[in-house]
Design a protein around this motif. Structure first.
Motif, PDB file in Angstrom:
ATOM      1  N   SER A  25      -3.339 -11.135  -4.469  1.00 60.70           N
ATOM      2  CA  SER A  25      -3.271  -9.761  -3.998  1.00 60.70           C
ATOM      3  C   SER A  25      -3.390  -8.799  -5.149  1.00 60.70           C
ATOM      4  O   SER A  25      -3.352  -9.179  -6.318  1.00 60.70           O
ATOM      5  CB  SER A  25      -1.940  -9.530  -3.271  1.00 60.70           C
ATOM      6  N   PRO A  31       2.779  -0.338  -1.979  1.00 62.30           N
ATOM      7  CA  PRO A  31       2.665   0.259  -0.641  1.00 62.30           C
ATOM      8  C   PRO A  31       3.479   1.551  -0.539  1.00 62.30           C
ATOM      9  O   PRO A  31       4.652   1.586  -0.902  1.00 62.30           O
ATOM     10  CB  PRO A  31       3.238  -0.827   0.278  1.00 62.30           C
ATOM     11  N   LYS A  36      -3.279   2.265   2.018  1.00 64.13           N
ATOM     12  CA  LYS A  36      -3.615   1.670   3.302  1.00 64.13           C
ATOM     13  C   LYS A  36      -3.897   0.186   3.102  1.00 64.13           C
ATOM     14  O   LYS A  36      -4.240  -0.256   1.989  1.00 64.13           O
ATOM     15  CB  LYS A  36      -4.799   2.372   3.959  1.00 64.13           C
ATOM     16  N   THR A  37      -3.740  -0.582   4.149  1.00 66.78           N
ATOM     17  CA  THR A  37      -3.983  -2.021   4.089  1.00 66.78           C
ATOM     18  C   THR A  37      -5.364  -2.319   4.662  1.00 66.78           C
ATOM     19  O   THR A  37      -5.670  -1.960   5.795  1.00 66.78           O
ATOM     20  CB  THR A  37      -2.919  -2.792   4.883  1.00 66.78           C
ATOM     21  N   THR A  39      -8.070  -5.205   5.779  1.00 65.16           N
ATOM     22  CA  THR A  39      -8.121  -6.599   6.220  1.00 65.16           C
ATOM     23  C   THR A  39      -9.557  -7.094   6.160  1.00 65.16           C
ATOM     24  O   THR A  39     -10.463  -6.459   6.712  1.00 65.16           O
ATOM     25  CB  THR A  39      -7.593  -6.758   7.657  1.00 65.16           C
ATOM     26  N   THR A  69      -7.467 -10.886  -1.651  1.00 67.04           N
ATOM     27  CA  THR A  69      -6.729 -10.853  -0.390  1.00 67.04           C
ATOM     28  C   THR A  69      -5.670 -11.945  -0.322  1.00 67.04           C
ATOM     29  O   THR A  69      -5.809 -13.011  -0.935  1.00 67.04           O
ATOM     30  CB  THR A  69      -7.683 -11.007   0.798  1.00 67.04           C
ATOM     31  N   GLN A  74      -5.436  -9.685   3.772  1.00 69.24           N
ATOM     32  CA  GLN A  74      -5.096  -8.285   3.529  1.00 69.24           C
ATOM     33  C   GLN A  74      -4.998  -7.947   2.051  1.00 69.24           C
ATOM     34  O   GLN A  74      -4.679  -8.790   1.218  1.00 69.24           O
ATOM     35  CB  GLN A  74      -3.767  -7.956   4.211  1.00 69.24           C
ATOM     36  N   ILE A  76      -3.733  -4.251  -0.206  1.00 66.74           N
ATOM     37  CA  ILE A  76      -3.301  -2.852  -0.199  1.00 66.74           C
ATOM     38  C   ILE A  76      -4.145  -2.080  -1.195  1.00 66.74           C
ATOM     39  O   ILE A  76      -4.288  -2.482  -2.357  1.00 66.74           O
ATOM     40  CB  ILE A  76      -1.809  -2.743  -0.567  1.00 66.74           C
ATOM     41  N   ASP A 117     -10.518   0.385   7.921  1.00 69.37           N
ATOM     42  CA  ASP A 117      -9.369  -0.510   7.754  1.00 69.37           C
ATOM     43  C   ASP A 117      -9.765  -1.974   7.641  1.00 69.37           C
ATOM     44  O   ASP A 117      -8.922  -2.814   7.318  1.00 69.37           O
ATOM     45  CB  ASP A 117      -8.407  -0.360   8.938  1.00 69.37           C
TER      46      ASP A 117
END
Length: 464
Positions: A25, A31, A36-37, A39, A69, A74, A76, A117
């Motif tokens: 990550s 956060p 925003k996250t 995906t 990811t 995901q 951030i 997103d």
């Protein structure tokens, strides 16, 4: 068999080892209300590299990578980063897809316009063509809301999302690593084939089975429908028995073909090459791995298909094992080979030239011409800029397995000739055995170069 060509070179191995390394990550972004996250979805992609495409050139340039990811696909990102188009790179041997056990079969890149997103094959198509999701949905005969969001979540309540997921996972086989090289003709070809698959299942009332398949395009441009394996416990327990062996000559000589039985209650039983049982023991899996008694990760599944799987062993050694539900005992009957499996097709041969327990993998590209009126064709074998030609043909033979046919490869030195028997195949891989060898040894034909390189990388680097 060594093809008078070099083994896996140091430069290639170095490139494979360095490709796609990274963390799970982006730890530099905390956060908060200003983040925003994002995906990344084909299925959810783990360890996909995300880049901010600040110059909008569809490439991940130096300084544009922002992280990798997590297991939910995901990452951030800050509002500032999200204000640019984003790229997501999936890399063979590094990136895992929740749709199947193992690693992505080909490296590819996806993109998304700013402030979205999700990054998906659909956002990639819309961004590449500079069109709206409404326009793209019209082309795909899908709902625009479905293709602009997380279609995996939507599948629980939306039949359209099941169709969208099939098209999305199929499109990744046609997406290039460099998006500037995107081939719209191949994209259209895959979409058309995926839509035919959807129509077939709609007519049969089996739309729920779409989650178990994908449509792919190979390096020769051929379309194939493949079966997916997305749950290791169910996969292992779905077969009456598994037969497995090493791809290494020394290990297969020592251990032979073994048999394993896995039951839904979590118990397993192994039988050695003499058929002697080791007793019943519990087994546990997580993701791609067996889990050892102490909770550590054990052998890893790096490739799966309905009838064939590959694992790399944990512990000492760098052993690559094949697993097949084909009964490799006295009842075994080889599948019949056909000219269509080879004519105008490129296979990548992967084998082990080692005579010790330390693997020495090699890979060679084999391009097959069509057969002439005498049933003979030409194979061009290449590696690292060197190449030579030999002839190929299918011959009927009688062996311990009965009457069947083999792929005969006629090398200049007669003692190097190969008589290739197909053991089993699945999802672009063929497990083979050379009947001209004095000792038992298994090798692979693989229809995708990146897949072949991934298997070699995992084989060599199993303990790293």
């Amino acid at each position: 068999m060594q093809f008078k060509l070099s083994f896996l070179t140091g430069s290639l191995l170095a490139a494979l080892t360095l490709t796609g390394c990274g963390s799970d990550s982006n730890e530099s972004v905390t956060p908060n209300e200003n983040t925003k996250t994002i995906t990344v979805i084909d299925g959810y992609l783990t360890n996909a590299e995300v880049c901010v495409d600040k110059n909008n050139n569809k490439q991940c340039d130096d300084g544009e990578s922002i992280g990798f990811t997590n297991e939910k696909g995901q990452l951030i990102v800050s509002e500032e980063q999200a204000a640019y188009p984003l790229l997501a790179k999936a890399v063979v041997g590094k990136t895992q897809d929740s749709d199947s056990i193992g690693y992505v079969a080909n490296s590819y890149t996806m993109s998304a316009s700013k402030n979205l997103d999700v990054i998906t094959p659909f956002t990639t198509m819309a961004h590449n063509d500079n069109i709206s999701f409404e326009e793209l949905a019209s082309q795909l005969n899908l709902d625009s809301k479905t293709i602009s969001g997380d279609y995996i979540v939507d599948k629980a309540t939306n039949e359209e999302a099941i169709k969208a997921h099939l098209i999305a996972r199929s499109l990744t086989s046609a997406l290039p690593e460099d998006l500037t090289l995107l081939n719209k003709e191949q994209i259209t070809k895959v979409i058309t084939a995926a839509q035919k698959t959807i129509e077939k299942h709609e007519n049969n009332g089996t739309l729920n089975e779409l989650d178990d398949v994908r449509v792919v395009i190979d390096e020769a441009g051929n379309i194939e429908e493949q079966q997916l394996v997305n749950n290791l416990h169910s996969y292992l327990t779905s077969k009456e028995a598994w037969f497995l062996g090493s791809m290494n000559q020394s290990y297969i000589s020592d251990e032979g073909i073994q048999k394993a039985i896995y039951k839904a209650d979590g118990s397993s039983e192994w039988f050695d090459k003499e058929g002697i049982s080791s007793g019943t023991e519990p087994f546990k899996v997580q993701g791609n791995h067996f889990i050892e008694a102490d909770g550590s990760k054990g052998d890893e599944f790096i490739f799966t298909s309905p009838n064939l799987a590959l694992t790399v062993a944990s512990g000492e050694g760098n052993d690559l094992l094949f697993w097949t539900s084909e009964k490799l005992d006295d009842s075994f009957t080889p599948e019949k080979l056909t000219p269509e499996q080879f004519a105008n097709k490129t296979w990548f041969y992967v084998g082990d030239d080692s005579t010790t327990h330390n693997p020495d993998p090699m890979m060679a590209e084999m391009k097959f011409s069509p057969l002439d009126e005498n049933g003979i064709g030409i194979v061009t074998i290449s590696e690292n800029g060197e190449s030579f030609e030999i002839t190929w043909q299918l011959k009927d033979v009688t062996t311990d397995f009965g009457s069947h046919n083999v792929l005969f490869l006629d090398f200049p030195e007669g003692d190097k000739d190969m008589a290739v028997m197909q053991v089993t195949n699945g999802n672009g891989l063929m497990l083979i055995s050379d009947l001209n060898r004095d000792s038992e040894l298994f090798n692979l034909f693989i229809d995708n170069k990146e897949q072949a390189e991934t298997i070699i990388q995992k084989w060599v680097n199993a303990q790293e």
